[in-house]
Design an enzyme around this catalytic site. Structure first.
Site, PDB file in Angstrom:
ATOM      1  N   TYR A 135      11.577 -27.689  12.711  1.00  0.00           N
ATOM      2  CA  TYR A 135      11.815 -26.974  11.452  1.00  0.00           C
ATOM      3  C   TYR A 135      12.566 -25.681  11.742  1.00  0.00           C
ATOM      4  O   TYR A 135      12.006 -24.734  12.312  1.00  0.00           O
ATOM      5  CB  TYR A 135      10.507 -26.656  10.738  1.00  0.00           C
ATOM      6  CG  TYR A 135       9.754 -27.845  10.196  1.00  0.00           C
ATOM      7  CD1 TYR A 135      10.330 -29.112  10.157  1.00  0.00           C
ATOM      8  CD2 TYR A 135       8.450 -27.708   9.720  1.00  0.00           C
ATOM      9  CE1 TYR A 135       9.626 -30.203   9.653  1.00  0.00           C
ATOM     10  CE2 TYR A 135       7.745 -28.786   9.222  1.00  0.00           C
ATOM     11  CZ  TYR A 135       8.334 -30.030   9.196  1.00  0.00           C
ATOM     12  OH  TYR A 135       7.629 -31.099   8.705  1.00  0.00           O
ATOM     13  N   HIS A 140       5.777 -36.929  15.196  1.00  0.00           N
ATOM     14  CA  HIS A 140       6.506 -36.755  13.936  1.00  0.00           C
ATOM     15  C   HIS A 140       7.087 -38.071  13.426  1.00  0.00           C
ATOM     16  O   HIS A 140       7.056 -38.346  12.218  1.00  0.00           O
ATOM     17  CB  HIS A 140       7.621 -35.733  14.152  1.00  0.00           C
ATOM     18  CG  HIS A 140       8.025 -35.008  12.919  1.00  0.00           C
ATOM     19  ND1 HIS A 140       8.757 -33.847  12.940  1.00  0.00           N
ATOM     20  CD2 HIS A 140       7.798 -35.259  11.609  1.00  0.00           C
ATOM     21  CE1 HIS A 140       8.971 -33.426  11.708  1.00  0.00           C
ATOM     22  NE2 HIS A 140       8.403 -34.265  10.880  1.00  0.00           N
ATOM     23  N   GLY A 170       7.353 -33.981  -4.771  1.00  0.00           N
ATOM     24  CA  GLY A 170       8.667 -34.611  -4.846  1.00  0.00           C
ATOM     25  C   GLY A 170       9.781 -33.681  -4.423  1.00  0.00           C
ATOM     26  O   GLY A 170      10.861 -33.683  -5.020  1.00  0.00           O
ATOM     27  N   GLY A 210       9.895 -29.769 -12.162  1.00  0.00           N
ATOM     28  CA  GLY A 210      10.852 -29.604 -13.247  1.00  0.00           C
ATOM     29  C   GLY A 210      11.824 -28.457 -13.019  1.00  0.00           C
ATOM     30  O   GLY A 210      12.630 -28.141 -13.900  1.00  0.00           O
TER      31      GLY A 210
END
Length: 329
Positions: free
Chosen positions: A55, A123, A205, A211
């Site tokens: 990361y 991973h 998500g 939204g």
């Protein structure tokens, strides 16, 4: 904070924190802002911090290491090895051999500034190395005190069953959300069968279910660029699904993030599976919002409405579909 006991006796906060967001992989963030959000998460009762060696090319581990200097005993620390970059433009591979495992644990420990990793994940599963060999290599690290528990990310049901013959597995990690439910076919039953806890990434998500996702916000290096679910064509196709999901959230007096988390935790309770989500964020206020998704009771009718959404969504959840568990079952 509610706690959850995963597998192998590992107890963690019921909500964790995903460390990818501490880098620029979802948009730019300064190290000081990332650290401020981390401290807020721990102040709020979150104890499971989940990161990986890749990361931000180690930046996430380094940032977490700054927090660990003063708060190590408050944290269950998870990190990962196995994804190899620098193979070429937009290319990456996987390694699970003993030499690589031992090399990477030392590099991660140095970046994190600690002598132990509470939960060390593979991973991605290396197709060239039997999973028993990789788990055996991590078991050596447990014997040496450098690792306390073993995790697998995107392993299949069969790979979980093989892995536990070598050492108990504390957690299996994969994407599990209202719109990504492939793990329910093979991975979840295997985890339940062998006492393995489930840790979900991207339960929101990758921001879409909040939204608030705008494709125009994607910047160079954003991990969503290469995921077909988030290209403009599929975002437009899937918009009616999102509209319905957010309408359900409003009716339940929840935000999209809170409903997505409530659905996930409801699934874990109904299946009798210890389940923890690790949403990441760059903002302290989002941590507080996410906490509102814990311990929410959803009616059977509402769950049924949500359960019908996944089959309507177009686009794969991964930038490398062949590397996730559903491709190998």
């Amino acid at each position: 904070m509610i706690t959850t006991e995963l597998g192998d006796g590992l107890t963690v906060s019921a909500l964790g924190f995903g460390g990818m967001s501490l880098t620029d992989m979802y948009g730019p963030v300064s190290d000081s802002d990332a650290l401020r959000t981390l401290h807020h998460a721990v102040d709020s009762g979150i104890t499971l911090l989940d990161t990986a060696n890749g990361y931000g090319d180690g930046r996430s581990e380094i940032t977490i290491g700054k927090l660990l200097k003063t708060r190590r005993d408050e944290i269950q620390l998870a990190t990962k090895f196995g994804i190899v970059k620098n193979l070429g433009p937009s290319q990456r591979g996987v390694r699970g051999d003993r030499e690589y495992v031992r090399e990477q644990v030392e590099l991660s420990l140095a970046r994190l500034g600690t002598d132990r990793i509470d939960l060390y994940y593979q991973h991605r599963v290396d197709p060239a190395v039997p999973i028993e060999e990789t788990v055996g290599a991590i078991k050596e690290l447990i014997d040496e005190g450098k690792v306390l528990h073993i995790g697998l990310s995107e392993a299949t049901g069969d790979e979980i069953r093989r892995a536990v013959t070598v050492h108990p597995i504390a957690a299996i990690q994969s994407e599990w959300s209202v719109v990504s439910r492939d793990v329910e076919r093979w991975v979840v039953p295997a985890a339940t069968e062998h006492g393995v806890g489930f840790v979900s990434y991207s339960t929101l998500g990758r921001k879409w279910l909040t939204g608030l996702l705008d494709a125009d916000e994607f910047v160079a290096g954003d991990v969503r660029f290469n995921i077909t679910r988030y290209n403009r064509t599929n975002l437009a196709y899937n918009q009616p699904v999102l509209d319905e999901f957010l309408a359900i959230a409003r009716d339940a007096d929840l935000t999209g993030a809170q409903l997505a988390l409530a659905w996930f935790y409801d699934k874990g309770r109904r299946l009798g599976l210890p389940a923890v989500s690790i949403p990441g964020t760059r903002y302290p206020e989002r941590v507080t919002e996410n906490l509102g998704g814990l311990d929410v009771e959803l009616s059977d009718d509402l769950v049924a409405r949500l359960d019908a959404l996944a089959v309507q969504v177009r686009g794969h959840r991964s930038a490398q579909p062949g590397s996730v568990s559903s491709a190998r079952e």
